[in-house]
Scaffold this motif. Structure first.
Motif, PDB file in Angstrom:
ATOM      1  N   ALA A  78       0.513  -1.031  -0.229  1.00  0.00           N
ATOM      2  CA  ALA A  78      -0.031  -0.106   0.076  1.00  0.00           C
ATOM      3  C   ALA A  78       0.992   1.075  -0.003  1.00  0.00           C
ATOM      4  CB  ALA A  78      -0.847  -0.126   1.049  1.00  0.00           C
ATOM      5  N   THR A  79       0.766   2.158  -0.890  1.00  0.00           N
ATOM      6  CA  THR A  79       1.414   3.001  -1.460  1.00  0.00           C
ATOM      7  C   THR A  79       0.954   4.559  -1.089  1.00  0.00           C
ATOM      8  OG1 THR A  79       3.533   4.506  -1.937  1.00  0.00           O
ATOM      9  CG2 THR A  79       1.962   3.889  -3.381  1.00  0.00           C
ATOM     10  N   LYS A  80       1.273   5.865  -0.890  1.00  0.00           N
ATOM     11  CA  LYS A  80       0.609   6.832  -0.574  1.00  0.00           C
ATOM     12  C   LYS A  80       0.698   8.026  -1.703  1.00  0.00           C
ATOM     13  CE  LYS A  80       0.299   6.134   4.655  1.00  0.00           C
ATOM     14  NZ  LYS A  80       1.869   5.858   4.590  1.00  0.00           N
ATOM     15  N   ALA A  81      -0.028   8.613  -1.739  1.00  0.00           N
ATOM     16  CA  ALA A  81       0.255   9.654  -2.966  1.00  0.00           C
ATOM     17  C   ALA A  81      -0.510  11.625  -2.323  1.00  0.00           C
ATOM     18  CB  ALA A  81      -0.854   9.465  -4.174  1.00  0.00           C
ATOM     19  N   GLY A  82       0.119  12.162  -3.109  1.00  0.00           N
ATOM     20  CA  GLY A  82      -0.516  13.356  -2.368  1.00  0.00           C
ATOM     21  C   GLY A  82       0.751  14.794  -1.616  1.00  0.00           C
ATOM     22  N   ARG A  83       1.261  14.104  -1.011  1.00  0.00           N
ATOM     23  CA  ARG A  83       2.507  14.692  -0.145  1.00  0.00           C
ATOM     24  C   ARG A  83       3.480  15.493  -1.030  1.00  0.00           C
ATOM     25  NH1 ARG A  83       0.838  16.761   4.999  1.00  0.00           N
ATOM     26  NH2 ARG A  83      -1.277  15.437   4.898  1.00  0.00           N
ATOM     27  N   ARG A  84       4.077  15.282  -2.521  1.00  0.00           N
ATOM     28  CA  ARG A  84       4.469  16.003  -3.151  1.00  0.00           C
ATOM     29  C   ARG A  84       3.818  17.608  -3.274  1.00  0.00           C
ATOM     30  NH1 ARG A  84       9.137  12.823  -4.616  1.00  0.00           N
ATOM     31  NH2 ARG A  84       8.799  10.804  -5.129  1.00  0.00           N
ATOM     32  N   LEU A  85       2.827  17.755  -3.599  1.00  0.00           N
ATOM     33  CA  LEU A  85       2.583  19.181  -3.319  1.00  0.00           C
ATOM     34  C   LEU A  85       2.988  20.004  -2.701  1.00  0.00           C
ATOM     35  CD1 LEU A  85      -1.249  17.880  -4.267  1.00  0.00           C
ATOM     36  CD2 LEU A  85      -0.157  18.980  -5.434  1.00  0.00           C
ATOM     37  N   SER A  86       3.419  20.833  -2.656  1.00  0.00           N
ATOM     38  CA  SER A  86       3.472  21.976  -2.161  1.00  0.00           C
ATOM     39  C   SER A  86       3.226  23.222  -3.288  1.00  0.00           C
ATOM     40  CB  SER A  86       5.055  21.822  -1.967  1.00  0.00           C
ATOM     41  OG  SER A  86       5.915  22.753  -1.610  1.00  0.00           O
ATOM     42  N   PRO A  87       2.779  24.305  -2.588  1.00  0.00           N
ATOM     43  CA  PRO A  87       1.583  23.650  -1.627  1.00  0.00           C
ATOM     44  C   PRO A  87       0.515  21.990  -1.063  1.00  0.00           C
ATOM     45  CG  PRO A  87       0.723  25.879  -1.982  1.00  0.00           C
ATOM     46  CD  PRO A  87       2.306  25.511  -2.678  1.00  0.00           C
ATOM     47  N   THR A 111      -2.755  21.648  -1.147  1.00  0.00           N
ATOM     48  CA  THR A 111      -3.629  21.973  -1.594  1.00  0.00           C
ATOM     49  C   THR A 111      -5.136  20.842  -1.927  1.00  0.00           C
ATOM     50  OG1 THR A 111      -3.712  23.425  -3.376  1.00  0.00           O
ATOM     51  CG2 THR A 111      -2.828  24.347  -1.725  1.00  0.00           C
ATOM     52  N   ALA A 112      -6.038  21.530  -1.195  1.00  0.00           N
ATOM     53  CA  ALA A 112      -7.303  20.296  -2.256  1.00  0.00           C
ATOM     54  C   ALA A 112      -7.005  21.037  -4.018  1.00  0.00           C
ATOM     55  CB  ALA A 112      -8.386  20.592  -1.683  1.00  0.00           C
ATOM     56  N   ASP A 113      -6.912  21.637  -3.684  1.00  0.00           N
ATOM     57  CA  ASP A 113      -6.737  21.963  -5.810  1.00  0.00           C
ATOM     58  C   ASP A 113      -5.972  21.482  -6.034  1.00  0.00           C
ATOM     59  OD1 ASP A 113      -8.530  23.807  -5.323  1.00  0.00           O
ATOM     60  OD2 ASP A 113      -7.611  25.480  -5.723  1.00  0.00           O
ATOM     61  N   GLY A 114      -4.856  20.749  -6.037  1.00  0.00           N
ATOM     62  CA  GLY A 114      -3.416  19.693  -5.429  1.00  0.00           C
ATOM     63  C   GLY A 114      -3.506  18.444  -5.970  1.00  0.00           C
ATOM     64  N   TYR A 115      -4.591  17.877  -6.067  1.00  0.00           N
ATOM     65  CA  TYR A 115      -5.051  16.557  -5.879  1.00  0.00           C
ATOM     66  C   TYR A 115      -5.850  16.607  -7.292  1.00  0.00           C
ATOM     67  CZ  TYR A 115      -3.798  15.047  -1.124  1.00  0.00           C
ATOM     68  OH  TYR A 115      -2.527  14.643  -0.180  1.00  0.00           O
ATOM     69  N   ASN A 116      -5.473  16.833  -8.230  1.00  0.00           N
ATOM     70  CA  ASN A 116      -6.291  16.313  -9.307  1.00  0.00           C
ATOM     71  C   ASN A 116      -6.263  15.623 -10.368  1.00  0.00           C
ATOM     72  OD1 ASN A 116      -3.653  17.801 -11.149  1.00  0.00           O
ATOM     73  ND2 ASN A 116      -4.701  19.675 -10.329  1.00  0.00           N
ATOM     74  N   ALA A 117      -6.350  15.243 -11.203  1.00  0.00           N
ATOM     75  CA  ALA A 117      -6.330  14.467 -12.130  1.00  0.00           C
ATOM     76  C   ALA A 117      -4.927  14.223 -12.828  1.00  0.00           C
ATOM     77  CB  ALA A 117      -7.235  13.845 -13.553  1.00  0.00           C
ATOM     78  N   LEU A 135      -2.380  13.470  -9.880  1.00  0.00           N
ATOM     79  CA  LEU A 135      -2.253  11.977  -9.270  1.00  0.00           C
ATOM     80  C   LEU A 135      -1.702  11.147 -10.145  1.00  0.00           C
ATOM     81  CD1 LEU A 135      -6.004  12.021  -8.019  1.00  0.00           C
ATOM     82  CD2 LEU A 135      -3.816  11.731  -6.442  1.00  0.00           C
ATOM     83  N   ALA A 136      -1.920  11.157 -11.562  1.00  0.00           N
ATOM     84  CA  ALA A 136      -1.479  10.024 -12.420  1.00  0.00           C
ATOM     85  C   ALA A 136      -0.101  10.739 -12.014  1.00  0.00           C
ATOM     86  CB  ALA A 136      -2.148  10.402 -13.541  1.00  0.00           C
ATOM     87  N   ALA A 137       0.508  11.633 -12.057  1.00  0.00           N
ATOM     88  CA  ALA A 137       2.188  11.853 -11.791  1.00  0.00           C
ATOM     89  C   ALA A 137       2.261  11.582 -10.935  1.00  0.00           C
ATOM     90  CB  ALA A 137       2.156  12.832 -12.162  1.00  0.00           C
ATOM     91  N   PHE A 138       2.444  11.234  -9.552  1.00  0.00           N
ATOM     92  CA  PHE A 138       2.609  10.455  -8.645  1.00  0.00           C
ATOM     93  C   PHE A 138       2.720   9.298  -8.563  1.00  0.00           C
ATOM     94  CE2 PHE A 138       0.756  14.081  -6.161  1.00  0.00           C
ATOM     95  CZ  PHE A 138       1.623  15.426  -6.276  1.00  0.00           C
ATOM     96  N   LEU A 180       4.914   3.884  -9.845  1.00  0.00           N
ATOM     97  CA  LEU A 180       5.350   2.692 -10.665  1.00  0.00           C
ATOM     98  C   LEU A 180       6.497   2.543 -10.720  1.00  0.00           C
ATOM     99  CD1 LEU A 180       1.785   2.961 -12.147  1.00  0.00           C
ATOM    100  CD2 LEU A 180       2.684   1.403 -11.068  1.00  0.00           C
ATOM    101  N   ARG A 181       7.555   3.539 -10.525  1.00  0.00           N
ATOM    102  CA  ARG A 181       8.939   3.124 -11.649  1.00  0.00           C
ATOM    103  C   ARG A 181      10.079   2.943  -9.837  1.00  0.00           C
ATOM    104  NH1 ARG A 181       8.090   7.527 -14.178  1.00  0.00           N
ATOM    105  NH2 ARG A 181       8.965   9.121 -12.865  1.00  0.00           N
ATOM    106  N   ASN A 182       9.650   3.667  -9.003  1.00  0.00           N
ATOM    107  CA  ASN A 182      10.167   3.793  -8.044  1.00  0.00           C
ATOM    108  C   ASN A 182       9.655   1.829  -7.210  1.00  0.00           C
ATOM    109  OD1 ASN A 182      11.059   5.929  -7.451  1.00  0.00           O
ATOM    110  ND2 ASN A 182       9.742   6.441  -6.041  1.00  0.00           N
ATOM    111  N   LEU A 183       8.666   1.304  -7.419  1.00  0.00           N
ATOM    112  CA  LEU A 183       8.142   0.035  -6.814  1.00  0.00           C
ATOM    113  C   LEU A 183       8.517  -1.458  -7.496  1.00  0.00           C
ATOM    114  CD1 LEU A 183       5.362   1.196  -4.837  1.00  0.00           C
ATOM    115  CD2 LEU A 183       7.311  -0.361  -4.016  1.00  0.00           C
ATOM    116  N   ALA A 184       9.345  -0.458  -9.254  1.00  0.00           N
ATOM    117  CA  ALA A 184       9.256  -1.574 -10.513  1.00  0.00           C
ATOM    118  C   ALA A 184       7.719  -1.972 -10.095  1.00  0.00           C
ATOM    119  CB  ALA A 184      10.593  -2.360  -9.994  1.00  0.00           C
ATOM    120  N   ALA A 185       6.915  -1.421 -10.819  1.00  0.00           N
ATOM    121  CA  ALA A 185       6.410  -2.509 -10.648  1.00  0.00           C
ATOM    122  C   ALA A 185       5.120  -2.067 -11.968  1.00  0.00           C
ATOM    123  CB  ALA A 185       4.795  -2.302  -9.927  1.00  0.00           C
TER     124      ALA A 185
END
Ligand SMILES: NC(=O)c1ccc[n+]([C@@H]2O[C@H](COP(=O)([O-])OP(=O)(O)OC[C@H]3O[C@@H](n4cnc5c(N)ncnc54)[C@H](OP(=O)(O)O)[C@@H]3O)[C@@H](O)[C@H]2O)c1
Length: 327
Positions: free
Chosen positions: A79-88, A90-96, A99-102, A107-112
């Motif tokens: 189980a991994t997580k996404a969203g905390r790379r956003l700076s600032p 914000t809720a607006d940062g949680y866009n398609a 999220l796709a980029a995170f 996928l690259r880091n986990l070689a999956a």
């Protein structure tokens, strides 16, 4: 090891799973060799589920898990997580697009080719009022990038809102002897909707292992030093947000309840596992010996009713006034 259903996923996950924050960063110096030894020992003990995040050591934690998966044949769910790379952040940062980029990074880091489970990483509360965010995750699942998704939350109310979205499979929330509010309403609702629950910070950042004292020192790069007052992220992630001195007093009271020969860490984890709504605990561990001790929780018998009542009493008297209404 014993296994429990993880919500509606069809997966059976180890009751004691592995939290992989400390092996990434923010807990002082850790050696990759020791972290790998801890991960291998976890698999030896029957652990089949690991919680990580893209930001733990900027991918370091995910990359160690990829190495573990290369070195082992057992099925290991991540189980991994996404969203905390956003700076600032914000809720607006949680866009398609973001999220796709995170997800591509993970996928690259986990070689999956496909991520087992992606959790929104304690997003701002407003995200739970934006169905389009969950729509974007549905699209990523449709595209075969992620198998399932869930959320990691700070607050009980965020958890209750999150599970209204039909494809939210899991909720990760702080639940331990020092953080009991999730058991009041949320666990009942989660069971009703068959949502999986990952109990995080189960040892209150090490306090509930019983080893910390007034004189314990933490390295400059350890959040138990730099986030005591919430300077870097939510204060609840460090010692569960409980005042350190008060927590030490409560730990001494819990110590008196330990059955002969039982260490405090597995005892504290067994207390969490008394809740059937909980799918697994995800204690962080940096060393093989910690993993072995934590996994022993799965071998302990249920705690006696008097013990459960005593822990409740300690919480009500000392801890509740400090944390109960904050998260
Ligand atoms: N926002 C989020 O989504 C979020 C936030 C926090 C955590 N999490 C997840 O939840 C997991 C667990 O939480 P956590 O790591 O913050 O806290 P935790 O599990 O309560 O505490 C882990 C720490 O306690 C110490 N420890 C572990 N087992 C021990 C044992 N048997 N005896 C003595 N000490 C022991 C270790 O630190 P030392 O050896 O240095 O004392 C370890 O790093 C994380 O790894 C992460 O996967 C997610």
């Amino acid at each position: 090891m014993r296994y429990r259903a993880l919500g509606r996923t069809g997966w059976q996950v180890s009751e004691v799973s592995f939290g992989a924050w400390a092996i990434g960063g923010a807990w002082g110096e850790v050696s990759d060799d020791e972290s790998m030894a801890a991960l291998h020992r976890a698999v030896d003990c029957g652990v089949n589920f690991i919680d990580t995040a893209d930001v733990y050591g900027d991918g370091r934690s995910e990359r160690l898990i990829a190495r573990l998966k290369r070195e082992r044949r057992e099925q290991i769910l991540v189980a991994t997580k996404a969203g905390r790379r956003l700076s600032p952040h914000t809720a607006d940062g949680y866009n398609a697009r973001n999220l796709a980029a995170f997800i591509e990074d993970s996928l690259r880091n986990l070689a999956a080719d496909c991520l087992d489970l992606v959790q929104l990483h304690c997003p701002p509360t407003d995200v739970y009022y934006r169905p389009e965010v969950f729509g974007a995750l549905d699209d990523l699942a449709q595209a075969g990038k992620i198998r399932y998704y869930g959320v990691s939350v700070e607050r009980v109310e965020e958890a209750l809102k999150a599970i209204e979205f039909p494809n939210v499979q899991t909720v990760q929330i702080i639940f331990n002897c020092f953080r009991q509010r999730p058991a009041e309403l949320f666990f009942r609702e989660a069971r009703r909707r068959q949502a999986g629950i990952l109990a995080r910070v189960p040892l209150a950042s090490g306090l509930l292992s019983g080893k910390l004292t007034r004189d314990s020192k933490f390295a400059a790069g350890d959040h138990r030093n730099f986030n005591r007052r919430g300077e870097a992220f939510d204060v609840g992630e460090t010692f569960s947000g409980v005042d350190y001195e008060v927590a030490l007093e409560a730990v001494e009271e819990i110590r008196r309840l330990l059955p002969a020969g039982v260490a405090m860490a597995p005892f504290a984890l067994r207390w969490i596992l008394m809740e059937q709504a909980v799918s697994c605990v995800i204690p962080g561990a940096k060393r093989p010996a910690q993993v072995v001790e934590n996994c022993a929780a799965a071998d302990l018998p249920p705690l006696a009713a008097e013990t459960m009542a005593a822990i409740r009493g300690i919480y009500d008297a000392k801890i509740r006034p400090l944390v109960h209404q904050l998260w």
